[in-house]
Design an enzyme around this catalytic site. Structure first.
Site, mmCIF file in Angstrom:
data_model
loop_
_atom_site.group_PDB
_atom_site.id
_atom_site.type_symbol
_atom_site.label_atom_id
_atom_site.label_comp_id
_atom_site.label_asym_id
_atom_site.label_seq_id
_atom_site.Cartn_x
_atom_site.Cartn_y
_atom_site.Cartn_z
ATOM 1 N N ASP A 78 0.822 -1.208 0.000
ATOM 2 C CA ASP A 78 0.000 0.000 0.000
ATOM 3 C C ASP A 78 0.863 1.267 0.000
ATOM 4 O O ASP A 78 2.097 1.194 0.036
ATOM 5 C CB ASP A 78 -0.928 -0.064 1.225
ATOM 6 C CG ASP A 78 -2.277 0.587 0.987
ATOM 7 O OD1 ASP A 78 -2.409 1.382 0.048
ATOM 8 O OD2 ASP A 78 -3.204 0.301 1.768
ATOM 9 N N ASP A 126 -10.375 3.496 -3.187
ATOM 10 C CA ASP A 126 -11.017 2.265 -2.700
ATOM 11 C C ASP A 126 -12.438 2.105 -3.232
ATOM 12 O O ASP A 126 -13.176 3.077 -3.376
ATOM 13 C CB ASP A 126 -11.063 2.278 -1.170
ATOM 14 C CG ASP A 126 -9.681 2.070 -0.574
ATOM 15 O OD1 ASP A 126 -8.708 1.974 -1.344
ATOM 16 O OD2 ASP A 126 -9.592 2.007 0.661
#
Ligand code: GLA
Length: 404
Positions: A165, A220
């Protein structure tokens, strides 16, 4: 526009025979490890599996992951091709005095090696999550400054997939940061699929191919039909952002429009069928994000639709795209190995709509006879010439495989 798509697709096909054929022949002999072709020779079709984040967020523990691994086997997910069981953020404890990372002792008392062993014993592969910053998005220790040390730890545990990430990275250069962890993973000698997750901020489709196997193209996903919600997006908004990136996808390197929300309860079953179909048309990684141990029949029928999975996993590895749009009605096409086409008739509107696709839109001669299979009804509709038509439910799709 349509002609341009098929000109480029045809060009891909024309120059592909050598490359695609070569890659396929090689794979039947031994997996290609040629790093000049792609990062590591892995993920020749889009990765399939499960990830903890969409359903469990930070509330994840070893008991849940074991139950999911069991569920992957008992529900048929594993046999359908879902392979990777990935623990997302918040599995971490602290680093020890030498800097080695370990699992949160309260949530993962048996440790990550034992969990990896369990997942492997079910015939599945094991994945985890880290971050290129000092801290993950959930505030756990990140890998910055510990890249080689963490790669060694993951290899010792038996990790097969790393989602990496991009929170708390400050001014780091994304390409360099991802190349560093890729080098560290490669140095362990273990096959690890690398999932680049910097949300499309630094155009990973321009550099990700030689570093990782998939790259997130957006922020997201959230379990909503359309729109933006803080840092997250509904499924149709994500699909629209991922669609134009189709030329960048191919065997070993995929656009990642984020994990599936199918079965998480925010959409209707019709909408979840649309979500799953679009992901398959876009050759997206199929990473389920629901509670596999407690799926209802409708969710199971979607995630286990073998006809639709086969479109996603088609060995030609070309990402499909939109070729026609009229208001709420759209037609998406994905070229398949052997000259077939997958076609998606999509109705974004609130009323049923009739949608007709012509062979011309599919890049096929008008007079050509082709057999048509309905991939949601699981029915062969016989041979057709020139066009195929369907009445499509609101927010729904019809999906065909057209074989000349
Ligand atoms: C970011 C990622 C998500 C998830 C969370 C975990 O938001 O994009 O997919 O991994 O972090 O904190």
């Amino acid at each position: 526009m349509i002609m341009r798509f098929f000109a480029i697709a045809a060009a891909l096909l024309l120059c592909a025979p050598a490359t695609a054929q070569e890659a396929i022949d090689q794979n039947t002999l031994a997996p290609s490890k040629d790093p000049t072709r792609t990062a590591n020779g892995l993920a020749q079709t889009p990765p399939m599996g499960w990830n903890s984040w969409n359903k469990f967020n930070c509330k994840i523990d070893e008991k849940t992951v074991r139950a999911v691994a069991d569920g992957m086997v008992s529900t048929g997910m594993k046999d359908a091709g879902y392979t990777y069981v990935v623990v997302d953020d918040c599995w971490h404890g602290q680093r020890d005095k030498d800097g080695f990372i370990g699992a949160d002792p309260a949530r993962f008392p048996s440790g990550m090696k034992a969990l990896a062993d369990y997942v492997h014993s079910r015939g599945l592969k094991f994945g985890i999550y880290s971050d290129a910053g000092r801290k993950t998005c959930g505030g756990r220790p990140g890998s910055q400054g510990h890249e080689y040390q963490d790669a060694i730890t993951y290899a010792r545990w038996g990790v097969d997939y790393l989602k990496y990430d991009w929170c708390n990275t400050g001014t780091r250069n994304a390409e360099e940061a991802y190349a560093l962890i890729a080098d560290a993973l490669r140095a362990t000698g273990r096959d690890v699929v690398l999932s680049i997750c910097e949300w499309g901020n630094n155009r990973p489709w321009d550099w990700g191919k030689k570093i990782g196997n998939l790259w997130r193209t957006t922020g997201d996903i959230t379990d909503k039909w359309v729109g933006k919600y803080n840092y997250s997006w509904g499924v149709m908004s994500i699909a629209d952002m991922n669609e134009p990136l189709w030329p960048h996808a191919g065997p070993g390197h995929w656009n990642d429009p984020d994990m599936l929300e199918v079965g998480n309860g925010g959409l209707t079953d019709t909408e979840y069928r649309t979500h799953f179909s679009l992901w398959a048309m876009m050759a997206a990684p199929l990473i389920a994000g629901n509670d596999i141990a407690a799926m209802d029949d409708a969710t199971r029928a979607i995630l286990l639709n073998h006809d639709v999975i086969a479109i996603d996993q088609d060995r030609l590895g070309v990402q499909g795209r939109r070729v026609w749009k009229d208001g709420d009605r759209e037609i998406w096409v994905k070229p398949l190995a052997g000259g077939a086409r997958a076609v998606l008739l999509l109705n974004r509107g609130e009323a049923p709509a009739t949608i007709t696709t012509t062979w011309d839109q599919l890049g096929l001669p008008d007079r050509l006879g082709a057999s048509v299979r309905d991939l949601w009804a699981h029915r062969d509709l016989g041979r057709k010439r020139g066009s195929a038509v369907a009445t499509v439910a609101p927010h729904g799709v019809a999906m065909f495989r057209i074989q000349p």
